[in-house]
Design an enzyme around this catalytic site. Structure first.
Site, PDB file in Angstrom:
ATOM      1  N   GLU A 136      -6.760 -15.486   7.376  1.00 51.52           N
ATOM      2  CA  GLU A 136      -5.413 -15.497   6.772  1.00 51.52           C
ATOM      3  C   GLU A 136      -4.967 -14.047   6.733  1.00 51.52           C
ATOM      4  O   GLU A 136      -5.418 -13.281   5.881  1.00 51.52           O
ATOM      5  CB  GLU A 136      -5.478 -16.057   5.335  1.00 51.52           C
ATOM      6  CG  GLU A 136      -5.986 -17.466   5.223  1.00 51.52           C
ATOM      7  CD  GLU A 136      -4.978 -18.494   5.713  1.00 51.52           C
ATOM      8  OE1 GLU A 136      -3.866 -18.116   6.116  1.00 51.52           O
ATOM      9  OE2 GLU A 136      -5.322 -19.675   5.712  1.00 51.52           O
TER      10      GLU A 136
ATOM     11  N   CYS B 232       1.550 -11.639   1.397  1.00 53.33           N
ATOM     12  CA  CYS B 232       1.589 -11.941   2.831  1.00 53.33           C
ATOM     13  C   CYS B 232       2.773 -12.849   3.155  1.00 53.33           C
ATOM     14  O   CYS B 232       3.379 -12.729   4.204  1.00 53.33           O
ATOM     15  CB  CYS B 232       0.280 -12.596   3.250  1.00 53.33           C
ATOM     16  SG  CYS B 232      -0.141 -14.007   2.230  1.00 53.33           S
TER      17      CYS B 232
ATOM     18  N   TRP C  67      -7.000  -7.667  -2.515  1.00 55.51           N
ATOM     19  CA  TRP C  67      -6.736  -7.361  -3.930  1.00 55.51           C
ATOM     20  C   TRP C  67      -5.399  -7.921  -4.415  1.00 55.51           C
ATOM     21  O   TRP C  67      -5.121  -7.896  -5.601  1.00 55.51           O
ATOM     22  CB  TRP C  67      -6.713  -5.825  -4.112  1.00 55.51           C
ATOM     23  CG  TRP C  67      -5.849  -5.177  -3.056  1.00 55.51           C
ATOM     24  CD1 TRP C  67      -6.290  -4.626  -1.892  1.00 55.51           C
ATOM     25  CD2 TRP C  67      -4.425  -5.089  -3.018  1.00 55.51           C
ATOM     26  NE1 TRP C  67      -5.224  -4.201  -1.137  1.00 55.51           N
ATOM     27  CE2 TRP C  67      -4.065  -4.471  -1.812  1.00 55.51           C
ATOM     28  CE3 TRP C  67      -3.409  -5.464  -3.899  1.00 55.51           C
ATOM     29  CZ2 TRP C  67      -2.745  -4.231  -1.445  1.00 55.51           C
ATOM     30  CZ3 TRP C  67      -2.084  -5.230  -3.546  1.00 55.51           C
ATOM     31  CH2 TRP C  67      -1.766  -4.622  -2.332  1.00 55.51           C
TER      32      TRP C  67
HETATM   33  P1  NAP Z   1      -7.492  -5.265   3.979  1.00 59.38           P
HETATM   34  O1  NAP Z   1      -7.514  -3.814   3.911  1.00 59.38           O
HETATM   35  O2  NAP Z   1      -7.572  -5.922   5.287  1.00 59.38           O
HETATM   36  O3  NAP Z   1      -8.689  -5.781   3.041  1.00 59.38           O
HETATM   37  C1  NAP Z   1      -8.974  -7.144   2.862  1.00 59.38           C
HETATM   38  C2  NAP Z   1     -10.467  -7.304   2.687  1.00 59.38           C
HETATM   39  O4  NAP Z   1     -11.095  -7.013   3.928  1.00 59.38           O
HETATM   40  C3  NAP Z   1     -11.075  -6.360   1.680  1.00 59.38           C
HETATM   41  O5  NAP Z   1     -12.141  -6.997   1.036  1.00 59.38           O
HETATM   42  C4  NAP Z   1     -11.567  -5.218   2.541  1.00 59.38           C
HETATM   43  O6  NAP Z   1     -12.611  -4.503   1.955  1.00 59.38           O
HETATM   44  C5  NAP Z   1     -12.034  -5.978   3.764  1.00 59.38           C
HETATM   45  N1  NAP Z   1     -12.033  -5.202   4.994  1.00 59.38           N
HETATM   46  C6  NAP Z   1     -11.156  -4.248   5.374  1.00 59.38           C
HETATM   47  N2  NAP Z   1     -11.469  -3.794   6.609  1.00 59.38           N
HETATM   48  C7  NAP Z   1     -12.567  -4.474   7.006  1.00 59.38           C
HETATM   49  C8  NAP Z   1     -13.371  -4.435   8.172  1.00 59.38           C
HETATM   50  N3  NAP Z   1     -13.107  -3.630   9.188  1.00 59.38           N
HETATM   51  N4  NAP Z   1     -14.427  -5.276   8.227  1.00 59.38           N
HETATM   52  C9  NAP Z   1     -14.712  -6.097   7.229  1.00 59.38           C
HETATM   53  N5  NAP Z   1     -13.996  -6.171   6.094  1.00 59.38           N
HETATM   54  C10 NAP Z   1     -12.920  -5.375   5.984  1.00 59.38           C
HETATM   55  O7  NAP Z   1      -6.204  -5.863   3.307  1.00 59.38           O
HETATM   56  P2  NAP Z   1      -5.589  -5.521   1.893  1.00 59.38           P
HETATM   57  O8  NAP Z   1      -4.881  -4.225   1.991  1.00 59.38           O
HETATM   58  O9  NAP Z   1      -6.632  -5.656   0.831  1.00 59.38           O
HETATM   59  O10 NAP Z   1      -4.553  -6.725   1.734  1.00 59.38           O
HETATM   60  C11 NAP Z   1      -3.320  -6.690   2.304  1.00 59.38           C
HETATM   61  C12 NAP Z   1      -3.246  -7.472   3.585  1.00 59.38           C
HETATM   62  O11 NAP Z   1      -3.724  -8.794   3.383  1.00 59.38           O
HETATM   63  C13 NAP Z   1      -1.825  -7.637   4.062  1.00 59.38           C
HETATM   64  O12 NAP Z   1      -1.760  -7.469   5.442  1.00 59.38           O
HETATM   65  C14 NAP Z   1      -1.490  -9.064   3.673  1.00 59.38           C
HETATM   66  O13 NAP Z   1      -0.438  -9.615   4.401  1.00 59.38           O
HETATM   67  C15 NAP Z   1      -2.784  -9.742   3.879  1.00 59.38           C
HETATM   68  N6  NAP Z   1      -2.847 -10.997   3.117  1.00 59.38           N
HETATM   69  C16 NAP Z   1      -2.802 -12.183   3.790  1.00 59.38           C
HETATM   70  C17 NAP Z   1      -2.800 -13.373   3.098  1.00 59.38           C
HETATM   71  C18 NAP Z   1      -2.738 -14.703   3.821  1.00 59.38           C
HETATM   72  O14 NAP Z   1      -3.035 -15.717   3.200  1.00 59.38           O
HETATM   73  N7  NAP Z   1      -2.383 -14.746   5.073  1.00 59.38           N
HETATM   74  C19 NAP Z   1      -2.859 -13.382   1.711  1.00 59.38           C
HETATM   75  C20 NAP Z   1      -2.908 -12.152   1.060  1.00 59.38           C
HETATM   76  C21 NAP Z   1      -2.904 -10.974   1.783  1.00 59.38           C
HETATM   77  P3  NAP Z   1     -12.350  -3.032   1.313  1.00 59.38           P
HETATM   78  O15 NAP Z   1     -11.394  -3.216   0.202  1.00 59.38           O
HETATM   79  O16 NAP Z   1     -13.699  -2.612   0.873  1.00 59.38           O
HETATM   80  O17 NAP Z   1     -11.781  -2.188   2.421  1.00 59.38           O
END
Ligand code: NAP
Length: 453
Positions: free
Chosen positions: A226, A260, A128
């Protein structure tokens, strides 16, 4: 599925999750669309992609409004995000063909070459925090390459997910070349197992990455991940301190710290530590949080109350273990999940602020004796996404960037930013594979060897 405005607390949208049967039907349609989409020329695909670029620019105010209302970033940054999506559409519309042209290789045969062929429908699981940009940096190269896509967006931004699907349709792409699936994360494994899904890309946290990569590995499908980061910034004895402090604060506070590649750990050598600290804390203290639609606001609320509370716990636990708060570190009054710019020092191994990603406006300062100690602390992390070095000696900066810092991208005298022209991604627990540039578009291709005797 509910969409809640983090600033007002109001429910701004309610959506029904798709059933398994609906998901299967959509994937079937997207796979059918793939078989004709891949036959189109790059020029034909580029017409749609350029239309998409134009639609983004035409409707940027309205689209930025959806972002602000669903996840709370300030409007100015949301508009910048939409403009960057337009840029990545233009970039791949113009360059996909040259990135994927046949590559001749000299052998004993009459002719031998590499031909890059699309593989089919790719699942994108997205976060998000940059709800348009993260999707577009997957979507633009994937569709220009001739692949098709299905999106499982984060559960708190369904409005963004549907708006993107609608934009693609309006831009004149054939029906079902790109579809949104309104599903929760527990349904992702089943989607990965669907034989019509050929690969998966996830941007998100490390635990989500582990889960998706395991499912993809078991199904023998390629994945690109990522994940999180805890980017270190080195401030060396010959750095321009005013510039370093300004750029470090900008990076730390961008997107209310929910990035991130936000600068997260600031490692300054003894000689310049006090000067850097004074300037850094001064600039952090000037940043005002408030209404994301107000042009004077620097940082909006965090996206959700649970995420804000988790961040505060990381700060409190670190303080309990001996960290010192130089600024912020409290939950402001009111219902909206604000967190003030916060600076910690005296952070050592064993504290959450040392080891974990701080996904909000919280900075950690380290005082070190030497360049060697700075590198050691910078690399003492499970993450390896971005890093920065501030020095007036460019050769020294390049040496540390190339050989010293364990990261996927290192910027010298600037903060890390993604750019369609440059590969983007991490090492260690920050993930694998690359997005953007020529390397990104080649991730989901069949690297086909063709030999003519
Ligand atoms: P998140 O909780 O991991 O969610 C990311 C996506 O994965 C969402 O669509 C989520 O769906 C889904 N998801 C979560 N757990 C899952 C599972 N066990 N199996 C399959 N899908 C799953 O992360 P966030 O809180 O939205 O974002 C923050 C994180 O993203 C931070 O750690 C940040 O550093 C990282 N990020 C990395 C980058 C990069 O390019 N490296 C860029 C941006 C963000 P739901 O919402 O339905 O749970």
């Amino acid at each position: 599925m509910q969409s809640i405005n983090p600033f007002t607390g109001q429910i701004i949208g309610e959506y029904r999750e798709y059933s398994s049967a609906e998901v299967e039907q959509i994937i079937l349609k997207v796979d059918r669309a793939f078989h004709s989409w891949k036959q189109r020329s790059f020029r034909q695909r580029a017409v749609c992609m350029k239309n998409l670029q134009a639609k983004l620019i035409e409707r940027k105010e309205e689209l930025a409004g959806i972002i602000v209302s669903e996840m709370g970033k300030v409007k100015r940054e949301a508009i910048g995000e939409i403009e960057k999506c337009a840029l990545v559409c233009a970039f791949y519309a113009e360059n996909a063909e040259s990135f994927l042209k046949n590559e001749p290789i000299k052998t004993e045969a009459t002719e031998s070459y590499i031909s890059w062929q699309p593989i089919g429908t790719v699942l994108a699981v997205m976060p998000w925090n940059f709800p348009f940009w993260q999707v577009f940096r997957f979507l633009a190269p994937a569709l220009m390459a001739g692949n098709t896509g299905v999106l499982k967006h984060a559960s708190n931004v369904p409005g963004c997910a549907l708006a993107i699907e609608q934009l693609v349709r309006e831009a004149g792409f054939p029906e079902n070349v790109f579809r949104t699936l309104l599903i929760n994360s527990s349904q992702v494994k089943t989607v990965i197992e669907n034989p019509l899904i050929k690969a998966v890309t996830l941007t998100g946290s490390t635990p989500a990455g582990r889960s998706v990569a395991s499912a993809a590995g078991f199904a023998l499908k390629k994945s690109v991940l990522e994940l999180g980061g805890s980017d270190p910034y080195l401030i060396l004895d010959d750095a321009n301190i005013a510039t370093a402090a300004r750029l470090c604060v900008t990076s730390r506070l961008l997107n209310a710290g929910q990035s991130c590649i936000g600068a997260k750990r600031f490692i300054a050598v003894n000689k310049v530590y006090d000067q850097f600290k004074a300037e850094f804390v001064r600039l952090m203290s000037e940043a005002k949080f408030g209404d994301p639609l107000d042009g004077q606001t620097h940082i909006g609320p965090l996206a959700r109350t649970d995420l804000r509370d988790e961040l505060h716990q990381q700060v409190l636990k670190s303080v309990e273990l001996g960290a010192r708060i130089l600024l912020g570190g409290f939950i402001p009054e009111g219902e909206a999940p604000f967190y003030p710019p916060t600076v910690l020092e005296n952070v050592v191994q064993g504290m959450p602020a040392y080891h974990e990603e701080l996904f909000g406006p919280v900075a950690v300062l380290f005082r070190v004796k030497s360049e060697e100690e700075a590198i050691r602390i910078a690399n003492d992390t499970v993450f390896g996404l971005g890093a920065g070095v501030f020095t007036s000696d460019i050769e020294r900066g390049k040496r540390l960037a190339e050989k010293g810092l364990e990261a996927g991208c290192v910027f010298v005298n600037d903060f890390v930013k993604s750019d369609p022209r440059l590969p983007f991604g991490g090492i260690k627990e920050s993930g694998f594979g690359r997005e953007l540039s020529a390397i990104g578009i080649r991730e989901f291709m069949n690297v086909k060897t063709v030999v003519v005797k």
